[in-house]
Scaffold this motif. Structure first.
Motif, PDB file in Angstrom:
ATOM      1  N   GLY A 179     -25.654   6.441  42.495  1.00 17.28           N
ATOM      2  CA  GLY A 179     -24.926   5.809  41.405  1.00 17.28           C
ATOM      3  C   GLY A 179     -25.812   4.787  40.713  1.00 17.28           C
ATOM      4  O   GLY A 179     -26.931   4.494  41.151  1.00 17.28           O
ATOM      5  N   GLU A 180     -25.319   4.234  39.623  1.00 21.59           N
ATOM      6  CA  GLU A 180     -26.107   3.256  38.877  1.00 21.59           C
ATOM      7  C   GLU A 180     -26.436   2.027  39.718  1.00 21.59           C
ATOM      8  O   GLU A 180     -27.543   1.506  39.671  1.00 21.59           O
ATOM      9  CB  GLU A 180     -25.375   2.854  37.601  1.00 21.59           C
ATOM     10  CG  GLU A 180     -25.370   3.933  36.539  1.00 21.59           C
ATOM     11  CD  GLU A 180     -26.776   4.310  36.099  1.00 21.59           C
ATOM     12  OE1 GLU A 180     -27.628   3.411  35.959  1.00 21.59           O
ATOM     13  OE2 GLU A 180     -27.023   5.503  35.889  1.00 21.59           O
ATOM     14  N   ALA A 181     -25.464   1.543  40.491  1.00 19.89           N
ATOM     15  CA  ALA A 181     -25.695   0.363  41.326  1.00 19.89           C
ATOM     16  C   ALA A 181     -26.734   0.658  42.408  1.00 19.89           C
ATOM     17  O   ALA A 181     -27.621  -0.166  42.679  1.00 19.89           O
ATOM     18  CB  ALA A 181     -24.390  -0.106  41.959  1.00 19.89           C
ATOM     19  N   GLN A 182     -26.640   1.850  43.006  1.00 23.34           N
ATOM     20  CA  GLN A 182     -27.606   2.225  44.033  1.00 23.34           C
ATOM     21  C   GLN A 182     -28.991   2.405  43.425  1.00 23.34           C
ATOM     22  O   GLN A 182     -29.999   2.028  44.032  1.00 23.34           O
ATOM     23  CB  GLN A 182     -27.174   3.515  44.728  1.00 23.34           C
ATOM     24  CG  GLN A 182     -25.976   3.339  45.622  1.00 23.34           C
ATOM     25  CD  GLN A 182     -25.551   4.663  46.221  1.00 23.34           C
ATOM     26  OE1 GLN A 182     -25.608   5.696  45.563  1.00 23.34           O
ATOM     27  NE2 GLN A 182     -25.113   4.613  47.469  1.00 23.34           N
ATOM     28  N   ALA A 183     -29.061   2.987  42.235  1.00 27.30           N
ATOM     29  CA  ALA A 183     -30.351   3.180  41.569  1.00 27.30           C
ATOM     30  C   ALA A 183     -30.991   1.831  41.248  1.00 27.30           C
ATOM     31  O   ALA A 183     -32.198   1.650  41.430  1.00 27.30           O
ATOM     32  CB  ALA A 183     -30.167   4.009  40.300  1.00 27.30           C
ATOM     33  N   ALA A 184     -30.186   0.882  40.791  1.00 31.37           N
ATOM     34  CA  ALA A 184     -30.717  -0.449  40.501  1.00 31.37           C
ATOM     35  C   ALA A 184     -31.220  -1.108  41.778  1.00 31.37           C
ATOM     36  O   ALA A 184     -32.287  -1.748  41.783  1.00 31.37           O
ATOM     37  CB  ALA A 184     -29.632  -1.300  39.844  1.00 31.37           C
ATOM     38  N   ARG A 185     -30.483  -0.945  42.873  1.00 31.26           N
ATOM     39  CA  ARG A 185     -30.905  -1.514  44.163  1.00 31.26           C
ATOM     40  C   ARG A 185     -32.211  -0.860  44.637  1.00 31.26           C
ATOM     41  O   ARG A 185     -33.099  -1.539  45.148  1.00 31.26           O
ATOM     42  CB  ARG A 185     -29.797  -1.313  45.200  1.00 31.26           C
ATOM     43  CG  ARG A 185     -30.132  -1.810  46.555  1.00 31.26           C
ATOM     44  CD  ARG A 185     -30.073  -3.315  46.621  1.00 31.26           C
ATOM     45  NE  ARG A 185     -30.390  -3.737  47.983  1.00 31.26           N
ATOM     46  CZ  ARG A 185     -31.227  -4.709  48.279  1.00 31.26           C
ATOM     47  NH1 ARG A 185     -31.782  -5.411  47.327  1.00 31.26           N
ATOM     48  NH2 ARG A 185     -31.482  -5.017  49.513  1.00 31.26           N
ATOM     49  N   ALA A 186     -32.333   0.453  44.443  1.00 30.38           N
ATOM     50  CA  ALA A 186     -33.553   1.161  44.835  1.00 30.38           C
ATOM     51  C   ALA A 186     -34.752   0.654  44.032  1.00 30.38           C
ATOM     52  O   ALA A 186     -35.840   0.464  44.580  1.00 30.38           O
ATOM     53  CB  ALA A 186     -33.380   2.665  44.651  1.00 30.38           C
TER      54      ALA A 186
END
Length: 75
Positions: free
Chosen positions: A38-45
């Motif tokens: 998801g977008e939040a996970q991608a930003a965290r990555a």
């Protein structure tokens, strides 16, 4: 016995070769469906990578492939 196979409706034999889930079918050369991250996970990555974590560590953390992380980092 052979006549029995010839009498089957044609669509029943063809339906085996169709994609069972329309969301996974290719349309216009692109695969449709849910994103692995998801977008939040991608930003965290991205933040983890910028902080010095390796791609292998990030992939293990989110249970996805390294290729998914590389795609995430390039977008």
């Amino acid at each position: 016995m052979r006549q029995g196979w010839n009498n089957l409706p044609r669509e029943s034999s063809e339906s085996r070769w169709r994609c069972p889930l329309p969301a996974l079918a290719h349309a216009g050369g692109q695969r449709e469906g849910l994103a692995a991250l998801g977008e939040a996970q991608a930003a965290r990555a991205r933040k983890m990578y910028a902080a010095g974590s390796s791609v292998e560590e990030i992939a293990a953390r989110f249970a996805v492939s390294r290729a998914t992380i590389y795609r995430c980092l390039t977008t």
